[in-house]
Design an enzyme around this catalytic site. Structure first.
Site, PDB file in Angstrom:
ATOM      1  N   LYS A  11       0.818  -1.219   0.000  1.00  0.00           N
ATOM      2  CA  LYS A  11       0.000   0.000   0.000  1.00  0.00           C
ATOM      3  C   LYS A  11       0.859   1.280   0.000  1.00  0.00           C
ATOM      4  CE  LYS A  11      -3.998  -2.199   2.212  1.00  0.00           C
ATOM      5  NZ  LYS A  11      -4.963  -2.147   3.352  1.00  0.00           N
ATOM      6  N   TYR A  51     -12.515  -2.032  -4.237  1.00  0.00           N
ATOM      7  CA  TYR A  51     -13.045  -2.115  -2.869  1.00  0.00           C
ATOM      8  C   TYR A  51     -14.571  -2.036  -2.828  1.00  0.00           C
ATOM      9  CZ  TYR A  51      -8.432  -1.961  -0.675  1.00  0.00           C
ATOM     10  OH  TYR A  51      -7.164  -2.261  -0.237  1.00  0.00           O
ATOM     11  N   ASN A 114      -1.980   0.173   6.875  1.00  0.00           N
ATOM     12  CA  ASN A 114      -1.477  -1.098   7.407  1.00  0.00           C
ATOM     13  C   ASN A 114      -0.598  -1.858   6.403  1.00  0.00           C
ATOM     14  OD1 ASN A 114      -3.512  -1.887   5.714  1.00  0.00           O
ATOM     15  ND2 ASN A 114      -4.751  -2.916   7.267  1.00  0.00           N
ATOM     16  N   HIS A 117      -2.295  -5.443   1.541  1.00  0.00           N
ATOM     17  CA  HIS A 117      -3.592  -6.085   1.331  1.00  0.00           C
ATOM     18  C   HIS A 117      -3.346  -7.526   0.917  1.00  0.00           C
ATOM     19  CE1 HIS A 117      -7.516  -7.108  -0.447  1.00  0.00           C
ATOM     20  NE2 HIS A 117      -6.811  -7.633  -1.422  1.00  0.00           N
ATOM     21  N   GLU A 128      -9.910 -10.760  -7.770  1.00  0.00           N
ATOM     22  CA  GLU A 128      -8.980  -9.634  -7.622  1.00  0.00           C
ATOM     23  C   GLU A 128      -7.807  -9.755  -8.598  1.00  0.00           C
ATOM     24  OE1 GLU A 128      -9.896  -8.801  -2.873  1.00  0.00           O
ATOM     25  OE2 GLU A 128      -7.902  -9.447  -3.481  1.00  0.00           O
TER      26      GLU A 128
HETATM   27  P1  RTP Z   1      -7.124  -6.049   3.250  1.00  0.00           P
HETATM   28  O1  RTP Z   1      -8.477  -6.250   2.601  1.00  0.00           O
HETATM   29  O2  RTP Z   1      -6.480  -4.718   2.911  1.00  0.00           O
HETATM   30  O3  RTP Z   1      -6.198  -7.200   3.084  1.00  0.00           O
HETATM   31  O4  RTP Z   1      -7.351  -5.964   4.821  1.00  0.00           O
HETATM   32  P2  RTP Z   1      -8.318  -6.806   5.723  1.00  0.00           P
HETATM   33  O5  RTP Z   1      -9.038  -7.862   4.948  1.00  0.00           O
HETATM   34  O6  RTP Z   1      -7.506  -7.214   6.906  1.00  0.00           O
HETATM   35  O7  RTP Z   1      -9.343  -5.680   6.170  1.00  0.00           O
HETATM   36  P3  RTP Z   1     -10.757  -5.262   5.534  1.00  0.00           P
HETATM   37  O8  RTP Z   1     -11.794  -5.385   6.600  1.00  0.00           O
HETATM   38  O9  RTP Z   1     -10.980  -5.983   4.238  1.00  0.00           O
HETATM   39  O10 RTP Z   1     -10.526  -3.720   5.242  1.00  0.00           O
HETATM   40  C1  RTP Z   1      -9.872  -3.302   4.070  1.00  0.00           C
HETATM   41  C2  RTP Z   1      -8.922  -2.186   4.417  1.00  0.00           C
HETATM   42  O11 RTP Z   1      -9.655  -1.036   4.817  1.00  0.00           O
HETATM   43  C3  RTP Z   1      -8.900  -0.298   5.762  1.00  0.00           C
HETATM   44  N1  RTP Z   1      -9.669  -0.189   6.996  1.00  0.00           N
HETATM   45  N2  RTP Z   1      -9.824   0.935   7.642  1.00  0.00           N
HETATM   46  N3  RTP Z   1     -10.629   2.913   9.501  1.00  0.00           N
HETATM   47  C4  RTP Z   1     -11.002   1.662   9.710  1.00  0.00           C
HETATM   48  O12 RTP Z   1     -11.647   1.295  10.669  1.00  0.00           O
HETATM   49  C5  RTP Z   1     -10.581   0.663   8.718  1.00  0.00           C
HETATM   50  N4  RTP Z   1     -10.897  -0.618   8.738  1.00  0.00           N
HETATM   51  C6  RTP Z   1     -10.317  -1.156   7.645  1.00  0.00           C
HETATM   52  C7  RTP Z   1      -7.594  -1.047   5.986  1.00  0.00           C
HETATM   53  O13 RTP Z   1      -6.606  -0.505   5.104  1.00  0.00           O
HETATM   54  C8  RTP Z   1      -7.980  -2.460   5.595  1.00  0.00           C
HETATM   55  O14 RTP Z   1      -6.852  -3.211   5.255  1.00  0.00           O
HETATM   56 MG    MG Z   2     -10.078  -7.486   3.119  1.00  0.00          MG
END
Ligand code: RTP
Ligand code: MG
Length: 140
Positions: A11, A51, A114, A117, A128
């Protein structure tokens, strides 16, 4: 367990700090192989499409803004159980909760910035990967 592919993204917070090599080393040391890779900068439309599943979540707009704020590195990773393996190597979404030795514990700045992804299921990985790469760009 079968050989599998997953989509990985390094990222903007990580490209900004010039730590893409450190992250790739952790993925490779974790048993995954980079079989496709390109550095791009997404338009708002591309990030919104990627997204789309999160479009009703409160963080969606900020996430799209963040993911278009600088260059990103798109990768296809290949290996045994690659989707789950990559998520283990990345650690929890919130770096504060990520286990020791994971990419997010090491490099993540906060729940949004973070660093990486990774696809969350083999089905989403296929979608994807198809969204980000032509089949001819993937060399296994
Ligand atoms: P990713 O899709 O990026 O691998 O991450 P993930 O599954 O662990 O998390 P996801 O729930 O899919 O969320 C996608 C990305 O959105 C951002 N995020 N921001 N501000 C917030 O509360 C929040 N929550 C998620 C993060 O960049 C997350 O990786
Ligand atoms: Mg995710």
């Amino acid at each position: 367990m079968a050989t599998e592919r997953t989509l990985s993204i390094i990222k903007p917070d990580a490209t900004e700090r010039n730590i893409t090599g450190k992250i790739i080393a952790m993925l490779e040391e974790g048993g995954l192989r980079v079989v496709a890779q390109k550095r791009v900068r997404w338009s708002r439309e591309q990030a919104e499409k990627f997204y789309e599943v999160h479009k009703d979540r409160p963080f969606y707009n900020d996430l799209v803004t963040f993911m278009t704020s600088g260059p990103i590195v798109l990768q296809v990773l290949e290996g045994e159980d690659a989707v789950a393996r990559n998520r283990e190597i990345m650690g929890a979404t919130n770096p504060a909760e990520a286990g020791p030795g994971t990419i997010r514990a090491e490099f993540g700045e906060n729940i949004e910035r973070n660093s990486v992804h990774g696809s969350d299921s083999p089905e989403n990985a296929q979608k994807e990967i198809a969204l980000c790469f032509d089949e001819s760009e993937i060399v296994g």
